[in-house]
Design a protein around this motif. Sequence first.
Motif, PDB file in Angstrom:
ATOM      1  N   VAL A 176      78.892  73.070  45.492  1.00 10.30           N
ATOM      2  CA  VAL A 176      78.456  73.318  44.114  1.00 10.30           C
ATOM      3  C   VAL A 176      78.079  72.009  43.441  1.00 10.30           C
ATOM      4  O   VAL A 176      77.075  71.937  42.704  1.00 10.30           O
ATOM      5  CB  VAL A 176      79.546  74.060  43.318  1.00 10.30           C
ATOM      6  CG1 VAL A 176      79.142  74.157  41.841  1.00 10.30           C
ATOM      7  CG2 VAL A 176      79.778  75.451  43.894  1.00 10.30           C
ATOM      8  N   ALA A 177      78.847  70.953  43.682  1.00  9.58           N
ATOM      9  CA  ALA A 177      78.532  69.653  43.072  1.00  9.58           C
ATOM     10  C   ALA A 177      77.141  69.183  43.485  1.00  9.58           C
ATOM     11  O   ALA A 177      76.385  68.635  42.659  1.00  9.58           O
ATOM     12  CB  ALA A 177      79.583  68.624  43.462  1.00  9.58           C
ATOM     13  N   GLU A 178      76.775  69.395  44.736  1.00 15.11           N
ATOM     14  CA  GLU A 178      75.441  69.012  45.194  1.00 15.11           C
ATOM     15  C   GLU A 178      74.357  69.830  44.491  1.00 15.11           C
ATOM     16  O   GLU A 178      73.300  69.295  44.111  1.00 15.11           O
ATOM     17  CB  GLU A 178      75.341  69.198  46.707  1.00 15.11           C
ATOM     18  CG  GLU A 178      76.158  68.179  47.502  1.00 15.11           C
ATOM     19  CD  GLU A 178      76.022  68.389  49.001  1.00 15.11           C
ATOM     20  OE1 GLU A 178      75.206  69.261  49.399  1.00 15.11           O
ATOM     21  OE2 GLU A 178      76.720  67.696  49.764  1.00 15.11           O
ATOM     22  N   GLU A 179      74.618  71.120  44.309  1.00 14.13           N
ATOM     23  CA  GLU A 179      73.626  71.973  43.644  1.00 14.13           C
ATOM     24  C   GLU A 179      73.491  71.607  42.162  1.00 14.13           C
ATOM     25  O   GLU A 179      72.390  71.673  41.602  1.00 14.13           O
ATOM     26  CB  GLU A 179      74.026  73.439  43.820  1.00 14.13           C
ATOM     27  CG  GLU A 179      73.911  73.903  45.275  1.00 14.13           C
ATOM     28  CD  GLU A 179      74.426  75.313  45.490  1.00 14.13           C
ATOM     29  OE1 GLU A 179      73.825  76.237  44.894  1.00 14.13           O
ATOM     30  OE2 GLU A 179      75.413  75.495  46.231  1.00 14.13           O
ATOM     31  N   VAL A 180      74.608  71.232  41.538  1.00 15.41           N
ATOM     32  CA  VAL A 180      74.549  70.774  40.150  1.00 15.41           C
ATOM     33  C   VAL A 180      73.679  69.526  40.049  1.00 15.41           C
ATOM     34  O   VAL A 180      72.843  69.394  39.139  1.00 15.41           O
ATOM     35  CB  VAL A 180      75.959  70.507  39.594  1.00 15.41           C
ATOM     36  CG1 VAL A 180      75.896  69.747  38.268  1.00 15.41           C
ATOM     37  CG2 VAL A 180      76.718  71.820  39.406  1.00 15.41           C
ATOM     38  N   GLN A 181      73.853  68.605  40.979  1.00 15.75           N
ATOM     39  CA  GLN A 181      73.046  67.385  40.952  1.00 15.75           C
ATOM     40  C   GLN A 181      71.567  67.684  41.111  1.00 15.75           C
ATOM     41  O   GLN A 181      70.711  67.065  40.465  1.00 15.75           O
ATOM     42  CB  GLN A 181      73.509  66.427  42.051  1.00 15.75           C
ATOM     43  CG  GLN A 181      74.807  65.704  41.726  1.00 15.75           C
ATOM     44  CD  GLN A 181      74.746  64.998  40.379  1.00 15.75           C
ATOM     45  OE1 GLN A 181      73.916  64.115  40.174  1.00 15.75           O
ATOM     46  NE2 GLN A 181      75.600  65.395  39.463  1.00 15.75           N
ATOM     47  N   GLU A 182      71.238  68.645  41.945  1.00 16.96           N
ATOM     48  CA  GLU A 182      69.837  69.031  42.115  1.00 16.96           C
ATOM     49  C   GLU A 182      69.260  69.587  40.808  1.00 16.96           C
ATOM     50  O   GLU A 182      68.121  69.292  40.448  1.00 16.96           O
ATOM     51  CB  GLU A 182      69.711  70.061  43.238  1.00 16.96           C
ATOM     52  CG  GLU A 182      69.993  69.480  44.628  1.00 16.96           C
ATOM     53  CD  GLU A 182      70.033  70.549  45.708  1.00 16.96           C
ATOM     54  OE1 GLU A 182      69.822  71.740  45.362  1.00 16.96           O
ATOM     55  OE2 GLU A 182      70.290  70.200  46.875  1.00 16.96           O
ATOM     56  N   LEU A 183      70.061  70.392  40.101  1.00 22.72           N
ATOM     57  CA  LEU A 183      69.610  70.921  38.812  1.00 22.72           C
ATOM     58  C   LEU A 183      69.406  69.796  37.798  1.00 22.72           C
ATOM     59  O   LEU A 183      68.424  69.797  37.054  1.00 22.72           O
ATOM     60  CB  LEU A 183      70.642  71.916  38.272  1.00 22.72           C
ATOM     61  CG  LEU A 183      70.602  73.343  38.815  1.00 22.72           C
ATOM     62  CD1 LEU A 183      71.811  74.129  38.321  1.00 22.72           C
ATOM     63  CD2 LEU A 183      69.320  74.043  38.413  1.00 22.72           C
ATOM     64  N   CYS A 184      70.311  68.836  37.783  1.00 22.02           N
ATOM     65  CA  CYS A 184      70.210  67.731  36.843  1.00 22.02           C
ATOM     66  C   CYS A 184      68.957  66.895  37.130  1.00 22.02           C
ATOM     67  O   CYS A 184      68.239  66.499  36.198  1.00 22.02           O
ATOM     68  CB  CYS A 184      71.457  66.858  36.899  1.00 22.02           C
ATOM     69  SG  CYS A 184      72.953  67.634  36.250  1.00 22.02           S
ATOM     70  N   GLU A 185      68.707  66.632  38.377  1.00 21.52           N
ATOM     71  CA  GLU A 185      67.555  65.820  38.745  1.00 21.52           C
ATOM     72  C   GLU A 185      66.240  66.529  38.429  1.00 21.52           C
ATOM     73  O   GLU A 185      65.233  65.894  38.085  1.00 21.52           O
ATOM     74  CB  GLU A 185      67.631  65.463  40.227  1.00 21.52           C
ATOM     75  CG  GLU A 185      68.747  64.470  40.553  1.00 21.52           C
ATOM     76  CD  GLU A 185      68.985  64.324  42.040  1.00 21.52           C
ATOM     77  OE1 GLU A 185      68.199  64.898  42.822  1.00 21.52           O
ATOM     78  OE2 GLU A 185      69.963  63.654  42.405  1.00 21.52           O
ATOM     79  N   ALA A 186      66.244  67.847  38.534  1.00 18.43           N
ATOM     80  CA  ALA A 186      65.041  68.621  38.257  1.00 18.43           C
ATOM     81  C   ALA A 186      64.784  68.793  36.761  1.00 18.43           C
ATOM     82  O   ALA A 186      63.676  69.167  36.344  1.00 18.43           O
ATOM     83  CB  ALA A 186      65.130  69.993  38.919  1.00 18.43           C
ATOM     84  N   ASN A 187      65.813  68.531  35.950  1.00 14.79           N
ATOM     85  CA  ASN A 187      65.710  68.704  34.493  1.00 14.79           C
ATOM     86  C   ASN A 187      66.311  67.479  33.821  1.00 14.79           C
ATOM     87  O   ASN A 187      67.400  67.517  33.245  1.00 14.79           O
ATOM     88  CB  ASN A 187      66.438  69.963  34.034  1.00 14.79           C
ATOM     89  CG  ASN A 187      65.888  71.218  34.684  1.00 14.79           C
ATOM     90  OD1 ASN A 187      64.964  71.828  34.183  1.00 14.79           O
ATOM     91  ND2 ASN A 187      66.459  71.600  35.821  1.00 14.79           N
ATOM     92  N   SER A 188      65.628  66.366  33.877  1.00 15.69           N
ATOM     93  CA  SER A 188      66.192  65.090  33.472  1.00 15.69           C
ATOM     94  C   SER A 188      66.159  64.918  31.957  1.00 15.69           C
ATOM     95  O   SER A 188      65.398  65.575  31.241  1.00 15.69           O
ATOM     96  CB  SER A 188      65.423  63.940  34.115  1.00 15.69           C
ATOM     97  OG  SER A 188      64.074  63.966  33.707  1.00 15.69           O
ATOM     98  N   ILE A 189      67.017  64.023  31.469  1.00 15.82           N
ATOM     99  CA  ILE A 189      67.027  63.614  30.058  1.00 15.82           C
ATOM    100  C   ILE A 189      67.071  62.097  30.001  1.00 15.82           C
ATOM    101  O   ILE A 189      67.574  61.430  30.922  1.00 15.82           O
ATOM    102  CB  ILE A 189      68.236  64.182  29.293  1.00 15.82           C
ATOM    103  CG1 ILE A 189      69.556  63.804  29.979  1.00 15.82           C
ATOM    104  CG2 ILE A 189      68.119  65.690  29.126  1.00 15.82           C
ATOM    105  CD1 ILE A 189      70.785  64.115  29.161  1.00 15.82           C
ATOM    106  N   TYR A 190      66.526  61.543  28.930  1.00 15.63           N
ATOM    107  CA  TYR A 190      66.597  60.106  28.667  1.00 15.63           C
ATOM    108  C   TYR A 190      66.190  59.270  29.880  1.00 15.63           C
ATOM    109  O   TYR A 190      66.974  58.541  30.456  1.00 15.63           O
ATOM    110  CB  TYR A 190      68.005  59.704  28.205  1.00 15.63           C
ATOM    111  CG  TYR A 190      68.487  60.479  27.018  1.00 15.63           C
ATOM    112  CD1 TYR A 190      67.624  60.821  25.981  1.00 15.63           C
ATOM    113  CD2 TYR A 190      69.821  60.873  26.927  1.00 15.63           C
ATOM    114  CE1 TYR A 190      68.075  61.541  24.875  1.00 15.63           C
ATOM    115  CE2 TYR A 190      70.280  61.585  25.824  1.00 15.63           C
ATOM    116  CZ  TYR A 190      69.403  61.915  24.795  1.00 15.63           C
ATOM    117  OH  TYR A 190      69.851  62.621  23.728  1.00 15.63           O
ATOM    118  N   GLU A 191      64.953  59.428  30.281  1.00 15.33           N
ATOM    119  CA  GLU A 191      64.435  58.684  31.428  1.00 15.33           C
ATOM    120  C   GLU A 191      64.554  57.169  31.204  1.00 15.33           C
ATOM    121  O   GLU A 191      64.323  56.691  30.114  1.00 15.33           O
ATOM    122  CB  GLU A 191      62.958  59.049  31.643  1.00 15.33           C
ATOM    123  CG  GLU A 191      62.770  60.475  32.116  1.00 15.33           C
ATOM    124  CD  GLU A 191      63.253  60.716  33.535  1.00 15.33           C
ATOM    125  OE1 GLU A 191      63.567  59.732  34.226  1.00 15.33           O
ATOM    126  OE2 GLU A 191      63.326  61.876  33.936  1.00 15.33           O
TER     127      GLU A 191
END
Length: 415
Positions: A400-415
């Motif tokens: 699940v932690a890996e899938e959360v990271q994928e979601l975060c990377e696909a929807n980034s904030i504060y580049e």
Amino acid sequence: MEYDRVRDVDPEVADALEAEVERQRDTLEMIASENHVSEAVMEAQGSVLTNKYAEGYPGSRYYGGCEHVDTVEELAIERAKELWGAEHVNVQPHSGTQANMAVYFAMLDPGDKILSLDLTHGGHLSHGHHANFTGQLYEVEQYEVDPDTGYLDYEALRDHAEEFEPDIIVSGYSAYPREVEWETIQEAADAVDAYHLADMAHITGLVAAGEHPSPVGVADFVTGSTHKTIRAGRGGMVLCDEEYADDIDSAVIPGMQGGPLMHNIAGKAVGFREALEPEFEEYASQTVANAKALGESLQDHGFGLVSEGTDTHLVLVDLRESHEDVTGKDAEEALEDVGIVLNANTVPGETRSPFVTSGIRAGTPALTTRGFDEEDCRYVGDLIARVVNNIGDEDVMGEVAEEVQELCEANSIYE
């Protein structure tokens, strides 16, 4: 996002700031009262206005050199009036709690009576909890939601008001997922000659965008947070009819505050300007749609929702219906370990400590700011279920932690 100037002076604080940027970037923020403001709002809040004292109000300050901060505060006020249709707005309260304090100080005397929703049923500390100033200065009784439906019991509220005869009835809540019938509560207040304070702290943005009925023009006083669903500078505000303007303004200063935080008011002005754009209505609509999708996903996995769903930006999960041995704190900690940040929350009929709880509260404002849609939020519901169903299973947690990271990377904030 870097903090080079801070690092030159204070590396320890710079480390903490950069670590917080990473935490927000790499986790799914689902605390219902939190959001991600724009870089424009942050720039305004970090501006030179932090240097300026401006006790008083525009055109009537106790200090000189206030012509530019007057402009900023006037912009915040006028934009708030446009967003919520209020006759008078005070944007100086440092928080939603202090906005509530201003109303109490303006209209009540110590020992007067407050009728408000019980904290375990979705109310707020500043509505009369015994540990808060309200519970110490005023006589407080509290109403509840219907334990069977999870909805406000308006008939019981009216009966309670007739018996208690409060001086003020407080509506608006921090963990109530349904639309509020402001007119019904106003009628109950009118019947006992009480004031009505509507605290829309959580739903300021939803009200501004027309996604939730407005208490403005219904309740005698409306308070709110200026962050949360409105995504402006952090703080509070009071909205009321012109007849109460002088009382409210005097209660804020000199009644309970000195100098306003002008840099925060600048952040409020910028955020309100953003909320006046058509895109904000789309954001608010998506926030509600996302919460509904999240709730439906959790229900599909057997989780019980208080009131069986949501009309707003949050869902309140009663874990007793599906996971009797899992506390809200257990779920909160396990979810944070995989990068999903929400909070343990009391539920109606709560039997556990408020530090343990039998429920969790999950909101969609920050996810929506990141660009999540209904499909994404259903997926997040799936992830939450996998974690809560498998607390202690390191393999599941890692996946699940890996899938959360994928979601975060696909929807980034504060580049």
